[in-house]
Scaffold this active site. Structure first.
Site, PDB file in Angstrom:
ATOM      1  N   LYS A 243     -17.421 -33.617 -40.701  1.00  0.00           N
ATOM      2  CA  LYS A 243     -17.812 -33.996 -42.067  1.00  0.00           C
ATOM      3  C   LYS A 243     -16.598 -33.964 -42.985  1.00  0.00           C
ATOM      4  CE  LYS A 243     -22.465 -32.331 -41.185  1.00  0.00           C
ATOM      5  NZ  LYS A 243     -23.443 -31.253 -41.300  1.00  0.00           N
TER       6      LYS A 243
ATOM      7  N   GLN B 136     -23.969 -25.299 -44.004  1.00  0.00           N
ATOM      8  CA  GLN B 136     -24.264 -25.693 -42.627  1.00  0.00           C
ATOM      9  C   GLN B 136     -25.314 -24.760 -42.015  1.00  0.00           C
ATOM     10  OE1 GLN B 136     -22.945 -28.454 -41.045  1.00  0.00           O
ATOM     11  NE2 GLN B 136     -24.330 -28.016 -39.358  1.00  0.00           N
TER      12      GLN B 136
ATOM     13  N   ASP C  85     -27.440 -32.633 -48.943  1.00  0.00           N
ATOM     14  CA  ASP C  85     -28.127 -32.584 -47.643  1.00  0.00           C
ATOM     15  C   ASP C  85     -29.603 -32.962 -47.780  1.00  0.00           C
ATOM     16  OD1 ASP C  85     -26.936 -32.172 -45.221  1.00  0.00           O
ATOM     17  OD2 ASP C  85     -26.830 -29.988 -45.378  1.00  0.00           O
TER      18      ASP C  85
END
Ligand code: NDP
Length: 280
Positions: A45, A89, A112
């Site tokens: 990412k 994450q 997200d």
């Protein structure tokens, strides 16, 4: 369906969007603990950010970090103007409450799309940040002009980050959607009726050739490591019957990262006042 090629096109669009926004865009990534797979995903990412002109702002915390410390970091990132989007994450270590941590993220920075506010926007048909994997899948289906209106779509898996949001997105495109899970009776029979199958379970080869209707579109979300190899949830020979199929790797994965970048630019547009972020 070539996710790698489409993702490259999306990244080029995102790079243009970043330049056009005319203000710095930064994505904060937070990695807690030493999980190898998570570290790899975060690295990918960050690299993708660099490629499109988004500043990667990385925070790495030890697995022994307390939830309070993590919440304090999220609070600082919420207040930091350099930070356009925040990504924590998952999975987090066992001693942390993932829901609490995700809810601490300012919804306007929730790139997200896991915050209940983002999920609510999607549910009510006014999407803001759609979770990256389902958003990427929809972009693939659109690019390959897969007809969805009136189509029978079967989603296997009902997680908050893949199964549920992809079902809502398919519904919004007027597909007739069935959601399957571990308690579904006669899974093969249900999947066999589908024009579009999305497999998001995490069990190698669980969608077999016999379960797929001739010509159906099959989206394989699964990432499974089998004897050192990464494979999806869809058995190899499904390609003999499917009309369209996403490979693993090279299908949904690259599109997930590309969609995250898109969401980050979108966050920049909200924060610049170019797009209205629904409140309340
Ligand atoms: P979860 O573990 O959260 O959910 C799995 C779902 O599969 C559950 O709803 C579960 O049902 C269902 N399930 C389990 N066993 C069966 C079965 N035998 N028959 C039918 N359904 C079953 O997984 P995620 O949604 O987070 O991820 C799914 C897969 O996608 C994983 O392999 C993950 O690594 C991958 N993934 C890939 C991404 C990418 O970028 N390519 C991004 C995110 C995930 P129940 O609810 O009843 O337990």
């Amino acid at each position: 369906m070539d996710g790698k090629a489409l993702a490259a096109r999306v990244r080029a669009e995102v790079a243009y969007g970043v330049a056009e926004l005319g203000r710095p865009v930064g994505l904060a990534t937070v990695l807690v603990g030493e999980d190898q797979a998570s570290a790899l995903y975060v690295r990918r990412k960050q690299e993708a950010c660099e490629e499109v002109g988004i500043e990667p702002i990385h925070h790495e915390l030890s697995g022994a970090t307390s939830e309070e410390e993590l919440l304090a970091l999220v609070g600082r990132l919420n207040a930091d103007e350099r930070v356009t989007g925040i990504l924590v994450q998952l999975p987090l270590p066992e001693h942390m409450d993932e829901g609490r941590v995700i809810r601490a993220i300012e919804p306007i920075k929730d790139v997200d799309g896991f915050h209940p506010v983002s999920a609510g926007h999607l549910l009510q048909g006014e999407p803001t940040f759609v979770a990256a994997t389902p958003a990427g899948i929809m972009e693939l289906l659109a690019a390959y002009e897969i007809p969805l209106e009136g189509a029978r779509a079967v989603v296997v898996g009902r997680s908050n980050i893949v199964g549920k949001p992809i079902a809502l997105l398919l519904l919004a495109e007027n597909a007739t959607v069935t959601m399957c899970h571990s308690r579904t009776r006669d899974l093969p029979g249900v999947v066999r009726e589908a024009d579009v199958v999305v497999a998001a379970v995490g069990r190698a080869g669980m969608v077999t050739r016999e379960m797929v209707k001739e010509g159906a579109t099959v989206v394989d979300v699964g990432i499974n490591r089998v004897s050192g190899k990464v494979v999806g949830d869809v058995a190899e020979d499904v390609r003999e019957v499917a009309g369209h199929l996403t490979p693993v790797p090279g299908g949904v994965g690259p599109m997930t990262i590309a969609s995250l970048l898109r969401n980050t630019v979108r966050a920049g547009e909200y924060q610049a006042g170019r797009l209205a972020f629904p409140r309340g």
